[in-house]
Design a protein around this motif. Structure first.
Motif, PDB file in Angstrom:
ATOM      1  N   GLU A  80      37.672  44.734  40.097  1.00  0.00           N
ATOM      2  CA  GLU A  80      36.724  43.685  39.425  1.00  0.00           C
ATOM      3  C   GLU A  80      36.935  43.030  38.990  1.00  0.00           C
ATOM      4  O   GLU A  80      36.730  41.619  38.149  1.00  0.00           O
ATOM      5  CB  GLU A  80      36.705  45.344  38.865  1.00  0.00           C
ATOM      6  N   ARG A  82      39.153  40.882  40.447  1.00  0.00           N
ATOM      7  CA  ARG A  82      39.023  39.307  41.587  1.00  0.00           C
ATOM      8  C   ARG A  82      37.313  39.565  41.697  1.00  0.00           C
ATOM      9  O   ARG A  82      37.097  37.826  42.681  1.00  0.00           O
ATOM     10  CB  ARG A  82      39.458  39.819  43.011  1.00  0.00           C
ATOM     11  N   ASN A  83      36.753  40.033  40.911  1.00  0.00           N
ATOM     12  CA  ASN A  83      35.344  39.513  41.204  1.00  0.00           C
ATOM     13  C   ASN A  83      34.922  38.220  40.301  1.00  0.00           C
ATOM     14  O   ASN A  83      34.940  38.110  38.944  1.00  0.00           O
ATOM     15  CB  ASN A  83      34.462  40.413  40.139  1.00  0.00           C
ATOM     16  N   SER A  84      33.974  37.366  41.065  1.00  0.00           N
ATOM     17  CA  SER A  84      33.768  36.001  40.894  1.00  0.00           C
ATOM     18  C   SER A  84      31.815  36.371  39.635  1.00  0.00           C
ATOM     19  O   SER A  84      32.017  35.327  38.467  1.00  0.00           O
ATOM     20  CB  SER A  84      33.391  34.964  41.473  1.00  0.00           C
ATOM     21  N   GLU A  85      31.803  37.375  39.608  1.00  0.00           N
ATOM     22  CA  GLU A  85      30.149  37.732  39.145  1.00  0.00           C
ATOM     23  C   GLU A  85      30.544  39.238  38.047  1.00  0.00           C
ATOM     24  O   GLU A  85      30.041  40.257  38.748  1.00  0.00           O
ATOM     25  CB  GLU A  85      29.446  37.884  39.653  1.00  0.00           C
ATOM     26  N   SER A  86      31.246  38.871  36.982  1.00  0.00           N
ATOM     27  CA  SER A  86      32.186  40.176  36.374  1.00  0.00           C
ATOM     28  C   SER A  86      30.287  40.701  35.795  1.00  0.00           C
ATOM     29  O   SER A  86      29.584  40.371  35.183  1.00  0.00           O
ATOM     30  CB  SER A  86      32.767  39.969  35.064  1.00  0.00           C
ATOM     31  N   ASN A  91      30.947  42.992  44.709  1.00  0.00           N
ATOM     32  CA  ASN A  91      31.920  42.635  44.019  1.00  0.00           C
ATOM     33  C   ASN A  91      31.476  41.437  45.446  1.00  0.00           C
ATOM     34  O   ASN A  91      31.720  42.309  46.291  1.00  0.00           O
ATOM     35  CB  ASN A  91      32.555  43.134  44.086  1.00  0.00           C
ATOM     36  N   SER A  92      31.336  40.407  45.196  1.00  0.00           N
ATOM     37  CA  SER A  92      31.389  39.375  46.242  1.00  0.00           C
ATOM     38  C   SER A  92      32.221  38.490  47.115  1.00  0.00           C
ATOM     39  O   SER A  92      32.584  38.830  47.619  1.00  0.00           O
ATOM     40  CB  SER A  92      30.728  38.308  46.245  1.00  0.00           C
ATOM     41  N   TYR A  93      33.222  38.804  45.993  1.00  0.00           N
ATOM     42  CA  TYR A  93      35.218  38.611  46.844  1.00  0.00           C
ATOM     43  C   TYR A  93      35.654  40.096  47.946  1.00  0.00           C
ATOM     44  O   TYR A  93      35.995  39.848  49.041  1.00  0.00           O
ATOM     45  CB  TYR A  93      36.053  38.639  45.589  1.00  0.00           C
ATOM     46  N   GLU A  96      33.232  39.944  50.501  1.00  0.00           N
ATOM     47  CA  GLU A  96      33.284  38.623  51.593  1.00  0.00           C
ATOM     48  C   GLU A  96      36.000  38.961  52.452  1.00  0.00           C
ATOM     49  O   GLU A  96      35.569  37.972  53.089  1.00  0.00           O
ATOM     50  CB  GLU A  96      34.172  37.205  50.731  1.00  0.00           C
TER      51      GLU A  96
END
Length: 129
Positions: A80, A82-86, A91-93, A96
């Motif tokens: 969470e 590191r998630n760019s879309e909090s 969780n896109s990070y 990826e």
């Protein structure tokens, strides 16, 4: 001369015998402080999934956690942060990173007999893209 050498040797031998009980006691004391063995899933997460992206402090903190519930919460918080879309449902990070690990295994492990994520190219791809 021979007498001096023999007395020095006797002194060193006696010193070693006196030190032996201390060394044994110290090793027994340290043996009781072993870290608990992690379950396979936690060990794999730490040693494979996030080995290139986790900080030393985070790793040490994770290894000190006493329960599986605390480890699960740590893992959730780890991704969470590191998630760019909090606050997003996915969780896109995290997605990826796992995509990169799969790609590295498919492309960089061929012919080496090792998993691709373990290679230098795999590490570079996983961390930098």
């Amino acid at each position: 001369m021979i007498f001096r050498l023999a007395s020095k040797l006797a002194f060193l031998t006696a010193g070693l015998w006196l030190m032996l009980p201390l060394l044994m006691a110290a090793s027994l004391a340290c043996g009781g402080q072993k870290k608990p063995r992690l379950e396979k899933s936690y060990r794999e997460w730490l040693e494979r999934d996030v080995t290139y992206i986790i900080t030393k402090d985070e790793r040490d903190e994770f290894l000190r956690l006493p329960t599986d519930e605390a480890r699960d919460k740590f893992i959730s918080d780890f991704w969470e942060v590191r998630n760019s879309e909090s606050g997003a449902p996915g969780n896109s990070y995290k997605d990826e990173i796992y995509r990169r690990i799969a790609f590295a295994n498919a492309r960089f492990g061929i012919g080496s007999g090792a998993e691709g994520w373990r290679s230098d190219r795999g590490r570079t791809y996983i961390t930098l893209g």
